[in-house]
Enzyme design. Structure first.
Site, mmCIF file in Angstrom:
data_model
loop_
_atom_site.group_PDB
_atom_site.id
_atom_site.type_symbol
_atom_site.label_atom_id
_atom_site.label_comp_id
_atom_site.label_asym_id
_atom_site.label_seq_id
_atom_site.Cartn_x
_atom_site.Cartn_y
_atom_site.Cartn_z
ATOM 1 N N ARG A 74 0.848 -1.190 0.000
ATOM 2 C CA ARG A 74 0.000 0.000 0.000
ATOM 3 C C ARG A 74 0.887 1.244 0.000
ATOM 4 N NH1 ARG A 74 -3.187 2.799 4.888
ATOM 5 N NH2 ARG A 74 -3.881 4.540 3.616
ATOM 6 N N HIS A 118 -2.815 10.975 1.281
ATOM 7 C CA HIS A 118 -2.397 10.642 2.642
ATOM 8 C C HIS A 118 -1.802 11.914 3.263
ATOM 9 C CE1 HIS A 118 -1.220 6.996 5.286
ATOM 10 N NE2 HIS A 118 -0.930 8.068 5.995
ATOM 11 N N GLU A 164 -7.675 8.209 6.516
ATOM 12 C CA GLU A 164 -8.011 8.657 7.868
ATOM 13 C C GLU A 164 -8.498 10.103 7.955
ATOM 14 O OE1 GLU A 164 -4.763 7.831 10.496
ATOM 15 O OE2 GLU A 164 -4.958 5.687 10.271
ATOM 16 N N ASN A 291 -7.848 0.980 9.694
ATOM 17 C CA ASN A 291 -6.539 1.156 10.320
ATOM 18 C C ASN A 291 -6.721 1.035 11.832
ATOM 19 O OD1 ASN A 291 -5.809 1.770 7.722
ATOM 20 N ND2 ASN A 291 -5.291 3.909 8.115
ATOM 21 N N TYR A 293 -4.743 0.688 15.737
ATOM 22 C CA TYR A 293 -3.564 0.722 16.597
ATOM 23 C C TYR A 293 -3.881 0.421 18.059
ATOM 24 C CZ TYR A 293 -1.117 2.503 12.586
ATOM 25 O OH TYR A 293 -0.559 2.608 11.333
ATOM 26 N N GLU A 351 -3.842 -0.787 7.953
ATOM 27 C CA GLU A 351 -2.693 -0.398 8.778
ATOM 28 C C GLU A 351 -2.828 -1.060 10.140
ATOM 29 O OE1 GLU A 351 -1.909 3.801 9.429
ATOM 30 O OE2 GLU A 351 -2.229 4.242 7.299
HETATM 31 C C1 FCB Z 1 -1.703 6.479 11.093
HETATM 32 C C2 FCB Z 1 -1.229 7.106 9.781
HETATM 33 C C3 FCB Z 1 0.121 6.626 9.342
HETATM 34 C C4 FCB Z 1 1.083 6.456 10.506
HETATM 35 C C5 FCB Z 1 0.443 5.678 11.625
HETATM 36 C C6 FCB Z 1 1.350 5.432 12.799
HETATM 37 O O1 FCB Z 1 -2.663 7.296 11.687
HETATM 38 O O2 FCB Z 1 -2.145 6.829 8.763
HETATM 39 O O3 FCB Z 1 0.603 7.475 8.357
HETATM 40 O O4 FCB Z 1 1.540 7.675 10.914
HETATM 41 O O5 FCB Z 1 -0.732 6.315 12.057
#
Ligand code: FCB
Length: 455
Positions: A74, A118, A164, A291, A293, A351
């Site tokens: 990607r 992006h 995002e 995405n 985290y 992500e």
């Molecule tokens: C996301 C972003 C990516 C990177 C990660 C850690 O929010 O899309 O570019 O910075 O966080």
């Protein structure tokens, strides 16, 4: 094993501004992140002028992707490399770069997934029009995206319009910690609105184009919002939090309008969509691009903000270098919530990854067992979601190599590959070798799943 479907797409992700460098050459125009990082107090002194120098090392980097055995990659295109002023004449040298990149990936048997935007808006559009706050930006963005569809669309089957939108608004317009560095909440909601319109216009243009036979969507960042207790008030607050977060952008892109709870509680802050915009938005995601985290715990807090809730800290959990709690099962809950709310769309994790305190040895090798544990536990949670019935088709680790982490400069490392920012030498980390094994095996070994934590 067998925890992921056959033909599962194993990938890694990057973004143009974070890795390319070459920000002042071959006709590339400036973008808002160049301007932002030029500010003395931003990006901890880093700039995107060199970054990982991917612009000059494309062949070497594709070779590394082959070594990892990636099935997909990607990438994002830099708008101001393609159209230096955001609109007007195309910079052929810039477009040629993406053409070579896509060809190189295809030759290597790696499927490209291209994100048109992006975060790196051409500076001219910010200066002349006020950027995404301007009502014409959606159309200007769709024109730019069409340049990509026309040139690359014969070889690129997976597209994302925008990455995002939540982060663009929250970081760039609510808190001023991302480009363009503005703190203005009403303006932020207008920007979010125009980002959605831009996505819808670009998706419509893609589908109407001669190359428009692939899949297009936008990348939504999110996580789970678990209630702090079984009390009805907390359960309702957690659900409100989900709708106000992932639903803010996914609801309009699927159903044509913001979630009812946002309309009720935010009132005039949320602009209206025209009838035409609603029609274009409805069904504008061919797949869910998610995405992930981290996740939060939420409790009801009457009177606290429009949503009347607050985040409860999770001090007992391990945190990454971003200070984000590590919550693998939050990925499972997030995938399940999204699949339920937006049914019948295939799902891709576009992500997922972790910044860790990497310590290289003398040769530059990093034995990042903590990152392996993070990725392993999140893949185990993703496979749990598959068992729950989520139509998960692919996973993209963030990120291929250490890069410029926006306002945090080069201080946070998320890569499967180490990049030495002095010499630009690349060294595959233990996590990169581990991920290559996962890809070869088509999933986690049963022994690895057993060691996964439940959270
Ligand atoms: C996301 C972003 C990516 C990177 C990660 C850690 O929010 O899309 O570019 O910075 O966080």
């Amino acid at each position: 094993m067998g925890t992921f479907p056959n033909n599962f797409i194993w990938g890694a992700a990057t973004a143009a501004y974070q890795i390319e460098g070459g920000s002042r050459i071959d006709g590339r125009g400036a973008c808002i992140w160049d301007d932002f990082c030029d500010g003395p107090d931003n990006c901890v002194g880093a700039t995107g002028e060199v970054a990982c120098d991917h612009y000059h090392r494309l062949e070497e980097d594709i070779e590394l992707m082959k070594q990892l055995g990636l099935k997909a990659y990607r990438l994002s295109a830099s708008w101001s490399r393609v159209l230096p002023d955001g609109r007007g004449p195309v910079n052929q040298a810039g477009l040629d770069f993406y053409d070579r990149l896509v060809d190189g990936l295809k030759d290597a048997g790696i499927e490209p997934l291209v994100t048109a935007y992006h975060w790196d808006l051409p500076s001219t559009l910010q200066k002349e029009l006020g950027g995404w706050a301007h009502a014409d930006l959606p159309q200007i963005f769709a024109d730019y995206a069409s340049v990509l569809f026309d040139r690359l669309g014969d070889r690129v089957a997976y597209w994302l319009t925008i990455n995002e939108p939540w982060c663009i608004v929250d970081g760039g317009y609510f808190h001023g910690i991302h480009a363009p560095g503005i703190s203005d909440v009403p303006l932020g909601y207008r920007v979010g609105h125009n980002l959605l319109r831009g996505h819808a216009y670009a998706a419509a243009r893609y589908r109407a184009s001669i190359n428009g036979t692939g899949q297009i969507s936008l990348a939504i960042n999110g996580g789970s919002r678990r209630p702090a207790s079984d009390e009805v008030a907390d359960v309702e607050a957690a659900e409100r939090a989900m709708q106000n977060f992932a639903g803010w952008f996914a609801d309009p892109a699927h159903y044509g309008d913001y979630p009812a709870v946002m309309r009720q509680r935010l009132g005039d802050l949320l602009p209206d969509f025209s009838t035409e915009d609603r029609l274009l938005l409805t069904g504008s995601m061919d797949y869910l691009a998610l995405n992930y985290y981290t996740s939060d715990v939420i409790q009801s807090a009457p009177g606290n903000g429009a949503m009347e809730l607050e985040v409860v800290a999770q001090p007992k959990l391990e945190h990454t270098e971003m200070d984000w709690p590590i919550v693998p099962q939050g990925l499972r809950r997030f995938l399940c919530w999204m699949s339920k709310r937006y049914p019948s769309l295939p799902v891709y994790v576009t992500e997922n990854g972790a910044a860790m305190a990497d310590v290289p040895d003398e040769a530059g090798y990093v034995d990042d067992q903590d990152r392996i544990a993070y990725l392993r536990d999140h893949l185990a949670a993703a496979s749990d979601a598959v068992a729950d019935g989520v139509d998960l088709r692919g996973y993209f680790a963030w990120t291929l190599m250490d890069n410029l982490e926006w306002s945090l400069g080069f201080s946070k490392r998320f890569g499967l590959i180490r990049c030495d920012f002095g010499t630009l030498k690349r060294t595959i980390k233990a996590s990169g070798h581990w991920y290559a094994n996962v890809i070869r095996a088509g999933g986690l070994e049963p022994t690895e799943i057993e060691t996964g934590v439940v959270q």
